[in-house]
Design a protein around this motif. Sequence first.
Motif, PDB file in Angstrom:
ATOM      1  N   SER A  14       0.977  -1.352  -0.428  1.00 37.43           N
ATOM      2  CA  SER A  14      -0.126  -0.059  -0.021  1.00 37.43           C
ATOM      3  C   SER A  14       0.401   1.446  -0.475  1.00 37.43           C
ATOM      4  O   SER A  14       1.665   1.224   0.616  1.00 37.43           O
ATOM      5  CB  SER A  14      -0.812   0.246   1.322  1.00 37.43           C
ATOM      6  OG  SER A  14      -1.099   1.204   2.258  1.00 37.43           O
ATOM      7  N   ASP A  41      -5.233   3.200  -1.166  1.00 35.55           N
ATOM      8  CA  ASP A  41      -5.613   2.748  -0.801  1.00 35.55           C
ATOM      9  C   ASP A  41      -6.555   4.822  -1.017  1.00 35.55           C
ATOM     10  O   ASP A  41      -6.496   5.566  -0.701  1.00 35.55           O
ATOM     11  CB  ASP A  41      -5.467   3.491   0.673  1.00 35.55           C
ATOM     12  CG  ASP A  41      -4.511   1.727   1.260  1.00 35.55           C
ATOM     13  OD1 ASP A  41      -3.919   1.431   1.759  1.00 35.55           O
ATOM     14  OD2 ASP A  41      -5.766   1.119   1.312  1.00 35.55           O
ATOM     15  N   MET A  74     -12.371   3.160  -0.538  1.00 39.06           N
ATOM     16  CA  MET A  74     -13.737   2.387   0.685  1.00 39.06           C
ATOM     17  C   MET A  74     -14.083   4.523   0.608  1.00 39.06           C
ATOM     18  O   MET A  74     -13.466   5.245   1.494  1.00 39.06           O
ATOM     19  CB  MET A  74     -12.018   3.064   1.839  1.00 39.06           C
ATOM     20  CG  MET A  74     -11.787   2.193   2.154  1.00 39.06           C
ATOM     21  SD  MET A  74      -9.718   1.607   3.504  1.00 39.06           S
ATOM     22  CE  MET A  74      -8.785   2.388   1.943  1.00 39.06           C
ATOM     23  N   PRO A 147     -10.783  -0.583   8.203  1.00 39.88           N
ATOM     24  CA  PRO A 147     -10.145   0.505   7.327  1.00 39.88           C
ATOM     25  C   PRO A 147     -10.455   2.585   7.629  1.00 39.88           C
ATOM     26  O   PRO A 147     -10.824   2.706   8.341  1.00 39.88           O
ATOM     27  CB  PRO A 147     -11.195   0.239   6.025  1.00 39.88           C
ATOM     28  CG  PRO A 147     -12.757   0.119   6.222  1.00 39.88           C
ATOM     29  CD  PRO A 147     -12.021  -0.821   7.931  1.00 39.88           C
ATOM     30  N   GLY A 148      -9.055   2.712   7.343  1.00 45.81           N
ATOM     31  CA  GLY A 148      -9.337   4.306   7.283  1.00 45.81           C
ATOM     32  C   GLY A 148      -8.092   4.860   7.419  1.00 45.81           C
ATOM     33  O   GLY A 148      -7.691   5.453   7.171  1.00 45.81           O
ATOM     34  N   PHE A 149      -7.261   4.018   8.432  1.00 47.48           N
ATOM     35  CA  PHE A 149      -5.596   4.010   8.887  1.00 47.48           C
ATOM     36  C   PHE A 149      -4.977   3.050   8.416  1.00 47.48           C
ATOM     37  O   PHE A 149      -4.941   1.843   8.975  1.00 47.48           O
ATOM     38  CB  PHE A 149      -6.032   4.441  10.097  1.00 47.48           C
ATOM     39  CG  PHE A 149      -6.562   6.038  10.351  1.00 47.48           C
ATOM     40  CD1 PHE A 149      -7.438   6.297  10.713  1.00 47.48           C
ATOM     41  CD2 PHE A 149      -6.042   7.646   9.522  1.00 47.48           C
ATOM     42  CE1 PHE A 149      -8.708   7.442  10.687  1.00 47.48           C
ATOM     43  CE2 PHE A 149      -6.676   8.072  10.018  1.00 47.48           C
ATOM     44  CZ  PHE A 149      -7.811   8.208  10.430  1.00 47.48           C
ATOM     45  N   GLY A 151      -0.965   1.385   9.333  1.00 48.49           N
ATOM     46  CA  GLY A 151      -0.759   1.102  11.177  1.00 48.49           C
ATOM     47  C   GLY A 151      -1.126   0.381  12.764  1.00 48.49           C
ATOM     48  O   GLY A 151      -0.847   0.486  13.618  1.00 48.49           O
ATOM     49  N   ASP A 181      -6.008  -7.227   4.586  1.00 53.60           N
ATOM     50  CA  ASP A 181      -5.066  -5.809   3.936  1.00 53.60           C
ATOM     51  C   ASP A 181      -5.852  -5.319   5.806  1.00 53.60           C
ATOM     52  O   ASP A 181      -6.281  -5.497   5.980  1.00 53.60           O
ATOM     53  CB  ASP A 181      -6.044  -4.795   3.046  1.00 53.60           C
ATOM     54  CG  ASP A 181      -5.514  -3.525   3.300  1.00 53.60           C
ATOM     55  OD1 ASP A 181      -6.199  -2.589   2.265  1.00 53.60           O
ATOM     56  OD2 ASP A 181      -4.472  -3.248   4.165  1.00 53.60           O
ATOM     57  N   GLY A 182      -4.722  -5.473   6.270  1.00 50.29           N
ATOM     58  CA  GLY A 182      -4.631  -4.422   7.520  1.00 50.29           C
ATOM     59  C   GLY A 182      -3.777  -4.925   9.049  1.00 50.29           C
ATOM     60  O   GLY A 182      -4.159  -6.084   9.200  1.00 50.29           O
ATOM     61  N   GLY A 183      -2.246  -4.290   9.225  1.00 53.32           N
ATOM     62  CA  GLY A 183      -1.510  -4.886  10.171  1.00 53.32           C
ATOM     63  C   GLY A 183      -0.447  -6.885   9.400  1.00 53.32           C
ATOM     64  O   GLY A 183      -0.618  -6.601  10.066  1.00 53.32           O
ATOM     65  N   GLY A 203       1.730  -2.937   4.305  1.00 55.30           N
ATOM     66  CA  GLY A 203       2.345  -0.799   4.484  1.00 55.30           C
ATOM     67  C   GLY A 203       3.115  -0.158   5.224  1.00 55.30           C
ATOM     68  O   GLY A 203       4.030  -0.081   5.007  1.00 55.30           O
ATOM     69  N   SER A 204       2.691  -0.336   6.307  1.00 55.02           N
ATOM     70  CA  SER A 204       3.878   0.517   7.110  1.00 55.02           C
ATOM     71  C   SER A 204       4.727  -0.156   7.729  1.00 55.02           C
ATOM     72  O   SER A 204       6.035   0.092   7.857  1.00 55.02           O
ATOM     73  CB  SER A 204       3.132   1.023   8.883  1.00 55.02           C
ATOM     74  OG  SER A 204       2.289  -0.373   9.269  1.00 55.02           O
TER      75      SER A 204
HETATM   76  C1  DX5 Z   1      -6.912   0.312   5.965  1.00 51.78           C
HETATM   77  C2  DX5 Z   1      -5.369   1.138   4.837  1.00 51.78           C
HETATM   78  C3  DX5 Z   1      -4.413  -0.218   5.696  1.00 51.78           C
HETATM   79  C4  DX5 Z   1      -2.999   0.228   3.771  1.00 51.78           C
HETATM   80  C5  DX5 Z   1      -2.526  -0.781   4.696  1.00 51.78           C
HETATM   81  O1  DX5 Z   1      -7.601   1.274   5.146  1.00 51.78           O
HETATM   82  O2  DX5 Z   1      -6.296  -0.009   3.887  1.00 51.78           O
HETATM   83  O3  DX5 Z   1      -5.253  -1.940   5.821  1.00 51.78           O
HETATM   84  O4  DX5 Z   1      -3.441  -0.518   3.557  1.00 51.78           O
HETATM   85  O5  DX5 Z   1      -2.029  -0.382   6.965  1.00 51.78           O
HETATM   86  P1  DX5 Z   1      -0.783  -1.583   6.934  1.00 51.78           P
HETATM   87  O6  DX5 Z   1      -0.153  -2.230   6.249  1.00 51.78           O
HETATM   88  O7  DX5 Z   1      -0.404   0.233   8.160  1.00 51.78           O
HETATM   89  O8  DX5 Z   1      -1.875  -2.111   8.591  1.00 51.78           O
END
Ligand code: DX5
Length: 231
Positions: A14, A41, A74, A147-149, A151, A181-183, A203-204
Amino acid sequence: MPESSVRRPLVVPSVLPADFACLGAEVRDLCAAGADRIQWDVMDGVFVPNLTFGPDVIAAARSHSTVGFEAHLMVVNPGELLAAYIDAGCELIIVHAEACTHLHRTLARIRELGARSGVALNPHTPADVVAHVLAETDLILAMTVNPGFGGQAYIPAVEPKIARLRRMIDDSGHAIELEVDGGITAATIGGAAAAGADVFISGSWMYGCPEGKAAAVKRLRETAHCAREAA
Ligand code: DX5
């Protein structure tokens, strides 16, 4: 093991953590690191409490990439934005089931416009929501955060849903990618992979990896592969 269980894991960064002042260079960097695709995103500040990329921003980065783009919409009215993000160079468009009154029609429309179709499920949304649209879907995204951020912490309680989606996909006979997707980190990807996911958004963790993005991509891919083999 079902054929899908031996599918090569795909690692899709991401760009949410990227330096937005240098998106062309950031995209080139992700391609050089071995990304299989790049995820944008797209957030409208209504469906999620954050605001990000318009289609023109993605179009400006398109020529810098040697891999495909996917747009994770989103947004509250994805049907109104499909053509704009496809014209911007996104070959895969992911809409949220929670934002689509007519999900079957929206997924079919994405394909009519020449892109591949994807549907995302928030952590609380049951797998059965997509049971009747598998024939219209090229990818299912099981969100492992709200979803939204970037990290945020991975939600392991989603893993039984990932496993159910894997069974639904394998039983359907359709070639549908199962994305999470996410963490997603080296510590969490194994659980998602063992549950049946084969496409991983990071992503992070990837941007923060001390050994660099190429090492991060390699580690994620290898960890996912080993976890799927052992499952
Ligand atoms: C949330 C985003 C995140 C991003 C990846 O809305 O969709 O999940 O893509 O974020 P990390 O890998 O930093 O959790």
